[in-house]
Design an enzyme around this catalytic site. Structure first.
Site, PDB file in Angstrom:
ATOM      1  N   TYR A  55      68.368  -2.248  37.247  1.00 17.50           N
ATOM      2  CA  TYR A  55      67.113  -2.399  37.983  1.00 17.50           C
ATOM      3  C   TYR A  55      67.366  -2.241  39.472  1.00 17.50           C
ATOM      4  O   TYR A  55      67.428  -3.209  40.218  1.00 17.50           O
ATOM      5  CB  TYR A  55      66.490  -3.758  37.672  1.00 17.50           C
ATOM      6  CG  TYR A  55      65.170  -3.990  38.341  1.00 17.50           C
ATOM      7  CD1 TYR A  55      64.130  -3.081  38.183  1.00 17.50           C
ATOM      8  CD2 TYR A  55      64.949  -5.103  39.129  1.00 17.50           C
ATOM      9  CE1 TYR A  55      62.914  -3.294  38.799  1.00 17.50           C
ATOM     10  CE2 TYR A  55      63.731  -5.314  39.744  1.00 17.50           C
ATOM     11  CZ  TYR A  55      62.713  -4.417  39.578  1.00 17.50           C
ATOM     12  OH  TYR A  55      61.501  -4.619  40.189  1.00 17.50           O
ATOM     13  N   TYR A  74      60.206   6.239  37.629  1.00 21.74           N
ATOM     14  CA  TYR A  74      60.280   4.795  37.874  1.00 21.74           C
ATOM     15  C   TYR A  74      59.799   4.066  36.627  1.00 21.74           C
ATOM     16  O   TYR A  74      58.642   4.178  36.236  1.00 21.74           O
ATOM     17  CB  TYR A  74      59.403   4.455  39.075  1.00 21.74           C
ATOM     18  CG  TYR A  74      59.686   3.100  39.663  1.00 21.74           C
ATOM     19  CD1 TYR A  74      60.555   2.978  40.734  1.00 21.74           C
ATOM     20  CD2 TYR A  74      59.103   1.951  39.154  1.00 21.74           C
ATOM     21  CE1 TYR A  74      60.838   1.742  41.274  1.00 21.74           C
ATOM     22  CE2 TYR A  74      59.385   0.711  39.692  1.00 21.74           C
ATOM     23  CZ  TYR A  74      60.252   0.621  40.756  1.00 21.74           C
ATOM     24  OH  TYR A  74      60.526  -0.618  41.288  1.00 21.74           O
TER      25      TYR A  74
END
Ligand code: ZN
Lengths: 135, 376
Positions: free
Chosen positions: B330, B280
């Protein structure tokens, strides 16, 4: 201090009121559990350690050490535009709790572990923000 | 069932899909999610009416989502629009499959933050430190990285290696939003947002949607593509300083270590078995923190670990082979899990990791999760 202060102000409520009343009087305080003695910040409706509701705002020394900092080059509120870049600090108070604030004055020699002390910035008639400077 | 480890290989990903990534002001979350769902359904060849489990994230109303897709599932979970829910959702879906709550689970995520100009700071996300101007996830990660620099001597040039390598990987992905190569100098010359972090340390903000379809390994054999097994997972929250959002005094090291250790033990693998890592990367420092917590290097040594392009496809440890949040899209972890599946299927073209057998996902966040995927 001015009539046109246009930065965000704290949302004062029954749980955190004592902190802001102390700040207005030039005292830094942390929430202190009358049952187990735990000191913590920000305000919590019960003591996170023992769950007691019996808490008070214990005045602290205002001394601490620098844990980290960040320089904001972007203003998420228009009121900060005139201050760019401004420095936000993370301070560990001598009494234990950590607190986010602004590092004001000359802090070119900032480093982790450096001593800092509280200063009070009266920004409106009702609100005084505790900030920090290099000690 | 009493031991978490018994959930090893009890769920498999059979279908994945995503929209294009970009700026789509004329489509809402339901429209984007429906496109991703259609793509995932086509990917595995399932009759969509077989789907009896639904997970929705960053989608306003689960009921409307079911209506749009014509689904009345037996089991539903709705997750808030936070960038740490993908790991939670996939693990919960795997658990629901293993316990019989559902036979086929579709997980849907949509984001319209680009076209609707979401700022991720200021009055959009009020907090107790607003009077001091401390806001935004980037500000919190900058404060963490400053601390890492102070404690371990990590440099911004080392941090640049993360963004440079992930951009390189995006260049191998024809669908990535940002593909133009960057250098360490480009990173060092980019403007500060929250110093020490610069523009190139920040993820993209774009619209798009992602879908994964999961079932049990037995049922997974009936579909078009080889299943990818969920072989291990683990989690650990860090909530006790939530008033400083997106920040951890210890870089989530204990949480990432705990989640990683659980996942490795369940899957029966160790970091040296991992062929690619999907970490992440809302901000570049998170990748460093992930490498340390998972044990790819010791705490404090990630700066040295990433030097010399180590995270590029072809490097020592390929990370975010699709370009991640920094350069692909994203999608808050969801697209990284899709990339893990595609790598294990061998569908990744120029960015394919050779002989890819074990791919790990990790989110070093207040809700830390790690998932280990293997070939079925
Ligand atoms: Zn107490």
């Amino acid at each position: 201090m001015s009539e046109t202060y246009n930065k965000p102000l704290p949302k004062i409520d029954p749980v955190n009121r004592g902190f802001w009343e102390n700040a207005k009087a030039g005292r830094l305080s942390v929430q202190t559990c009358k049952s187990c003695g735990d000191k913590h910040y920000p305000a919590s409706p019960v003591c996170p350690k023992c769950l007691s509701s019996d808490q008070e705002w214990g005045v602290v020394s205002g001394n601490g050490t620098l844990e980290s900092w960040v320089d904001f080059h972007r203003a998420y509120w228009d009121g900060f535009k005139e201050n760019l870049p401004y420095r936000v600090c993370l301070v560990r108070l001598a009494e234990g709790p950590i607190m986010v604030s602004n590092l004001v004055g000359n802090s070119d020699n900032a480093k982790m572990g450096a001593a800092v002390r509280v200063v009070f910035d009266k920004v409106t008639e009702n609100v005084t923000l505790p900030k920090f400077e290099m000690a | 069932m009493s031991e978490l480890a018994e959930l090893k290989n009890r769920a498999a990903v059979i279908g994945v899909g995503n929209t294009a990534y970009g700026n789509f002001p004329d489509v809402d979350e339901y429209g984007l999610a429906a496109q991703a769902f259609r793509s995932a359904v086509a990917d595995c060849g399932i009759d969509k009416n077989q789907i009896d489990g639904l997970v929705v994230c960053r989608i306003p109303y689960y009921g409307r989502m079911g209506e749009v897709l014509g689904l009345d599932p037996r089991w539903t979970l709705t997750l808030p629009p936070h960038g740490r829910m993908s790991g939670i959702g996939i693990i919960e879906a795997a658990t629901a499959l293993a316990t019989g709550h559902a036979k086929y689970v579709a997980l849907l995520y949509a984001n319209i933050g680009r076209s609707r100009r979401v700022n991720y700071g200021g009055d959009e996300s009020p907090g107790v430190w607003d009077p001091f101007g401390f806001t935004s996830p980037g500000g919190a990660h900058a404060m963490a990285f400053q601390r890492h620099m102070q404690m371990f001597g990590t440099t911004t040039r080392q941090l640049a290696e993360v963004s440079v390598a992930i951009r390189h990987n995006a260049g191998l992905n024809p669908d990535a939003v940002m593909r133009k190569p960057i250098t360490i100098e480009d990173h060092e010359n980019a403007r500060f947002i929250t110093a020490p972090l610069r523009l190139l340390d920040y993820c993209l903000i774009n619209d798009g949607a992602v879908c994964l379809i999961l079932t049990t390994p037995e049922r997974a054999k009936d579909f078009k593509k080889p299943p990818v097994l969920i072989s291990g997972f683990g989690g650990q929250e860090s909530f006790t300083r939530s008033s400083i959002p997106n920040f951890d005094m210890d870089f989530w090291y204990p949480a990432v270590k705990a989640a990683g250790d659980q996942a490795y033990a369940m899957a029966g693998v160790s970091p040296k078995d991992v062929d690619a890592l999907m970490a992440y990367d809302n901000f570049s420092p998170t990748v460093l923190f992930s490498l340390e917590g998972l044990g790819f290097c010791k705490q404090g040594e990630s700066g040295g670990f990433v030097e010399g392009g180590a995270l590029k496809v072809g490097g020592r440890l390929p990370v975010n082979t699709d370009g991640g949040h920094l350069s692909n899209s994203y999608m808050q972890g969801w697209a990284l899990n899709v990339e893990a599946v595609r790598q294990l299927r061998g569908e990744c073209g120029a960015r394919q990791v050779p002989d890819c057998e074990v791919v790990q996902y990790v989110q070093a966040t207040p809700c830390t999760r790690s998932i280990i995927y293997t070939r079925g």
